[in-house]
Enzyme design. Structure first.
Site: not given
Ligand code: URA
Length: 232
Positions: A104
């Protein structure tokens, strides 16, 4: 055997036109000899190609590790956002690199950037069970119920997550290991327990751990040994 100009263009930033010119100016040598034609057939495993005396090291694929900072999205290009490719040194710009998997925008840590589609598929496919390890900070105390829930498999609105492990490392902190990577998976899994993820950092893939000396925003190539650790 491949054409000389094709080999050079796959390994350097020179365009075909520039390569023609380099050859014409006798700046390119193959096994120490001047070449006259850009379509000369070479064996990139054995032949030594130099430009101005400097060897062109043939790399079939590139494997980079990036310590991703916040604020960058896991894409190759975007009209509005900065992407992880913006952090890759210019010397790799001739390669068709892409991020192997997504983190993310506000997640930090280990990200692999490569031009090897098979490799990316292998480390991402849930069937291959490559472990992705995250350090997580949440807004409420981590509970034994969460530990049990992660082990049993949490039901999300797009189906049940494969079992994963959650190890409590502090009142609000935990290490989570996943073998699949769904959209916002860790955030949604904690969401099922009424918790909000405050900080998320990927610290390892397979047996490979994000090196301490790789600073946020820094990128470097994997060694062969390190790459094997990822696939373990
Ligand atoms: N899980 C999440 O919620 N975000 C990420 O970036 C990776 C795993």
């Amino acid at each position: 055997m491949e054409r000389l100009d094709k080999v050079i263009s796959s390994q350097t930033k020179y365009s075909r036109k520039e390569i023609k010119e380099l050859i014409r100016k006798k700046r390119v040598l193959v096994n120490g000899k001047n070449v006259l034609k850009s379509d000369l057939k070479v064996n990139s495993d054995n032949d030594l190609i130099t430009i101005d005396g400097e060897e062109i090291k043939i790399k079939k694929n590139i494997y980079l590790m990036l310590n991703k900072p916040k604020g960058y999205i896991s894409a190759t290009e975007d009209k509005n956002e900065k992407t992880v490719l913006d952090l890759v040194p210019e010397e790799y710009s001739h390669r068709n690199l892409f991020p192997a998997g997504r983190l993310d925008k506000d997640t930090t840590g280990l990200m692999i950037i490569t031009d090897d589609g098979n490799f990316a598929h292998n480390i991402l496919s849930p069937q291959k069970h490559v472990r992705k390890t995250y350090h997580v900070i949440i807004d409420i105390p981590v509970t034994a119920e969460m530990v049990e829930g992660f082990k049993a498999g949490v039901m999300l609105n797009d189906g049940e997550c494969k079992t994963s492990s959650l190890e409590i490392t502090g009142k609000y902190t935990a290490i989570v290991v996943l073998t699949e990577g769904r959209y916002h998976q860790i955030k949604r899994m904690f969401g099922c327990f009424g918790a909000k993820v405050i900080e998320l950092q990927r610290i390892g893939m397979g047996d490979f751990k994000l090196p301490n000396n790789l600073k946020l925003g820094e990128c470097r190539e994997f060694t062969e040994e390190e790459l094997k650790e990822v696939q373990e």
